[in-house]
Scaffold this active site. Structure first.
Site, short mmCIF file in Angstrom:
data_model
loop_
_atom_site.label_atom_id
_atom_site.label_comp_id
_atom_site.label_asym_id
_atom_site.label_seq_id
_atom_site.Cartn_x
_atom_site.Cartn_y
_atom_site.Cartn_z
N HIS A 67 0.83 -1.23 0.00
CA HIS A 67 0.00 0.00 0.00
C HIS A 67 0.85 1.27 0.00
CE1 HIS A 67 -2.86 3.08 1.07
NE2 HIS A 67 -2.28 3.25 2.24
N HIS A 110 4.26 6.58 5.59
CA HIS A 110 3.16 7.37 6.16
C HIS A 110 2.31 6.61 7.18
CE1 HIS A 110 0.56 5.40 3.08
NE2 HIS A 110 -0.43 5.69 3.91
N GLU A 158 1.64 5.17 12.91
CA GLU A 158 0.32 4.79 13.40
C GLU A 158 0.21 3.29 13.63
OE1 GLU A 158 -4.33 5.00 11.86
OE2 GLU A 158 -2.71 5.84 10.67
N ASP A 159 0.77 2.50 12.72
CA ASP A 159 0.51 1.05 12.72
C ASP A 159 1.68 0.19 13.17
OD1 ASP A 159 -2.03 1.58 11.77
OD2 ASP A 159 -1.44 1.44 9.66
N ASP A 193 -2.93 8.56 -0.81
CA ASP A 193 -3.30 7.47 0.10
C ASP A 193 -4.77 7.11 -0.07
OD1 ASP A 193 -3.21 5.73 2.44
OD2 ASP A 193 -4.21 7.36 3.51
N ASP A 217 -26.74 14.87 -24.26
CA ASP A 217 -26.95 15.58 -25.52
C ASP A 217 -26.07 16.82 -25.61
OD1 ASP A 217 -28.00 15.99 -28.01
OD2 ASP A 217 -29.78 17.07 -27.29
#
Length: 721
Positions: A68, A92, A96-97, A159, A279
């Protein structure tokens, strides 16, 4: 560069010499087109660090998680972003993870990359009332980081784009929530920053996830256009190309097909059928110079007649996001309009990439008209919103207001150009000039004609604001402004004025409470006042006064504490003079709904926590109950000069016949009174009883209204309620 040690990541360290997977090799092939080898090496090192940190983590699809962030970097590589943005994109999600600390990122890649990563990181570690508030607070933080470095939003948009491309692996409810957020926030931001290519893909993916059946039906209809339409478009394209070639122009001509989301929103907003929306034939002409844009425009107008009023010159007056192009609509040979956009190659690049085009972060300053400068100006305006917003949800509402797809372009008397959201009013223009101009605006001249502040504006108008030093924002202004800057400034000023009114009223109430103890305020020892403020944890004397006015402190009790006469009964501290009110006191004086006092009535005030002084008529049926709490009783009366309209109730008995309500309403309106509500209480064959809620200025005005109503032949009686 040194490899990251195992202790700084979730998994084993990755060596700098281990073979690279195919998706990283593909990324480096993109980077080799515009980056130096040593810069590509930095990006490769960022991959090694992130890969080690995300070891063992997978996405919902089952792929390794590292695919990712590398894909996000690939999207940025398509935009030709710099090496710091690419490194931050790969890292990034690490803060956080994973257990990777910011200090490691800063040591390996520098403070700029660490700031970018931190700006994109969500706030999942904090506790919020619900998911909506968490998302709003995360977005708020991201915008603050954007103000320091615009690359934050480019990483975030990339992201979001990759997440949307891989959304199928998510649960249905999560898909719908993410898609709605994308359509409401991220796609409009991409458009606001001029990044039309990313905006278009976000809209298409969001539409497909939110309304899969509608997306499928419209996409199928687009693919299976009638042969007649395809032939007509090819013929128009050939005629247009021949005309441009005959003029000696070097050009690129592209037929434009509407996107499913664009068709869907147009069908829904304009209540049109699919055939009516489709149209329209669309073409884009890309030439070499600005002069050739106008030359090609003349050629197009010579080939087909232009539709009057549909020409827009965004080259002379660019959109707020930097978009430049000539737009015209022509009468086509088959009865359908032809939309033509004409621009240079550079303008086409900027239209596709927005602020990412010709990224000049390292050039040390941008021209005032560059896309980056305009984006910074927009974000700075949003920061003003967040400073006074009561909550993250209010702030994100302000942002949504400011993400209008269309603008109106206006001129000041000196010729300055202002871009405002669609449906902007004179007051929006006043606040766009300067906050002080908006706060003191009273009227305006639009194209030299005098107009009120709520007048909607149209592109091309010249606006001159008329101000008065005594003017101030009114709560009703919030009902007709369209820009977040105006809305934010009005709210901030109203809060400021409310605080000033609270301080003034609180001072008057405390003065009278002290006078009742024969201890005027000017005889109060400063040391005693400072001691009391410290004991009660007030930073300033004004905060205490505001609390008194808002009913959070009883003035008689504060007076006793300040004079150190705490043994005296509270009931003895009865003020000798009444406080005079003018009706203009905001947030600290409210008028009771149980008796609806109006100027001229004999009144009293009841001190209510959080509401301030609630004004009641002396005839109010609740007065006996209020007398049980004498410490909350406030002696008040009307000032000489009372402004405004006050609600009052009338019970009117009428003969039951057709048209009687209209007669009564006309009589009330004849005496310059507004009707707020009408409610039938009793209704039979002979008579009806109706309760009217009306607005009057005082008792004299009310008496005038009652006399006029009583003169009606259909009225049996009138009484105030």
């Amino acid at each position: 560069m040194p490899a990251v040690s195992p202790s700084s990541t979730d998994g084993p360290a990755c060596t700098e010499t281990s073979p690279l997977p195919d998706f990283v090799v593909a990324l480096e092939a993109k980077l080799a087109v515009y980056l130096e080898p040593e810069q590509i090496a930095r990006v490769r090192h960022a991959y090694r660090v992130a890969d080690a940190a995300h070891t063992g983590q997978t996405r919902k699809s089952g792929e390794p998680y590292i695919t990712h962030p590398v894909a996000v970097a690939g999207i940025l590589a398509d935009l030709r972003m710099d090496v710091e943005a690419l490194c931050a994109a790969i890292l990034h999600d690490a803060l956080e993870d994973t257990a990777l600390p910011r200090e490691v990122i800063e040591a390996d890649f520098g403070s700029d990359v660490a700031e970018l990563v931190d700006g994109v990181t969500k706030l999942d570690r904090l506790k919020f009332r619900d998911r909506q508030e968490a998302a709003a607070e995360s977005f708020r933080k991201m915008l603050l980081a954007m103000a320091r470095d615009l690359r934050v939003i480019l990483i975030k948009l990339s992201d979001r784009l990759h997440n949307m491309r891989t959304l199928d692996s998510m649960a249905v409810e999560a898909r719908r929530r993410i898609a709605r957020e994308t359509l409401e926030i991220y796609a409009p931001i991409a458009q606001r920053l001029g990044m039309n290519r990313i905006k278009a893909e976000l809209q298409d993916l969001g539409f497909r996830a939110l309304y899969p059946y509608r997306h499928a039906v419209i996409s199928r209809r687009i693919r299976t256009q009638p042969v007649m339409r395809r032939e007509a478009m090819a013929k128009i394209e050939a005629q247009l190309a021949q005309k441009l070639a005959n003029e000696g122009l070097t050009f690129r001509l592209v037929g434009r097909v509407k996107a499913p989301w664009s068709i869907y929103t147009k069908m829904r907003q304009d209540h049109k059928s699919f055939a009516q929306v489709m149209d329209v034939f669309g073409f884009r002409v890309v030439v070499q110079t600005v002069a050739q844009c106008y030359h090609a425009l003349g050629a197009a107008h010579a080939l087909y007649k232009p539709v009057d009023g549909r020409f827009r010159d965004f080259i002379a007056i660019p959109k707020a996001n930097g978009y430049q192009s000539l737009h015209t609509v022509l009468f086509g040979p088959y009865g359908a309009p032809i939309e033509v956009q004409l621009r240079t190659e550079e303008m086409d690049l900027i239209a596709e990439r927005g602020i990412a085009a010709h990224w000049g972060y390292k050039e040390g300053g941008q021209s005032p008209n560059s896309a980056q400068s305009r984006a910074h100006a927009w974000i700075t305006g949003l920061l003003d919103s967040q400073q006074v917003a009561a909550s993250s949800l209010e702030f994100i509402d302000n942002v949504k207001v400011d993400l209008f797809p269309d603008e109106v372009y206006l001129f000041s008397p000196r010729g300055d150009i202002f871009a405002l959201p669609r449906h902007a009013t004179v007051l929006d223009f006043a606040y766009s000039v300067h906050t002080d101009v908006g706060n003191h605006a009273v009227a305006a001249r639009v194209d030299k004609k005098l107009v009120p502040l709520r007048t909607p504006l149209q592109s091309g108008q010249t606006v001159e604001i008329i101000t008065a030093p005594s003017a101030a924002p009114q709560p009703g202004w919030l009902e007709f402004v369209a820009s977040s800057k105006a809305r934010t400034a009005i709210r901030a000023q109203l809060k400021h004025l409310e605080h000033e009114d609270a301080v003034e009223l609180g001072h008057r109430m405390l003065d009278r409470a002290l006078d009742a103890l024969d201890h005027p305020f000017d005889r109060l020892p400063p040391a005693r006042l400072e001691k009391y403020l410290a004991e009660q944890r007030y930073r300033r004397f004004e905060d205490l006064l505001a609390d008194i006015a808002l009913g959070n402190r009883i003035p008689s009790q504060v007076a006793l504490a300040l004079t150190e006469e705490g043994s005296a009964p509270v009931a003895e501290a009865v003020p000798r003079e009444k406080i005079l009110i003018s009706g203009t006191e905001r947030a600290v004086i409210t008028f009771a709904a149980c008796c609806h006092p109006i100027p001229g009535d004999e009144i009293m005030g009841y001190h209510t926590a959080g509401k301030g002084v609630v004004v009641h008529r002396m005839e109010c049926p609740n007065i006996p109950e209020f007398r049980k709490s004498p410490e909350r009783w406030v002696a008040i009366d009307w000032d000489r000069d009372v402004q405004g309209d006050y609600r009052v109730g009338l019970r009117i008995e009428v003969i039951n016949r057709p048209g009687v309500l209209a007669q009564v309403a006309a009589a009330i309106a004849e005496r310059n009174s507004n009707i707020e509500s009408v409610e039938y209480q009793n209704r039979d064959v002979q008579a009806s009883v109706m309760d009217f809620g009306i607005e009057v200025k005082n008792r004299v005005h009310l008496a005038d209204v009652i006399r006029r109503v009583r003169r009606l032949g259909v009225v049996n009686g009138v009484q105030r309620i």
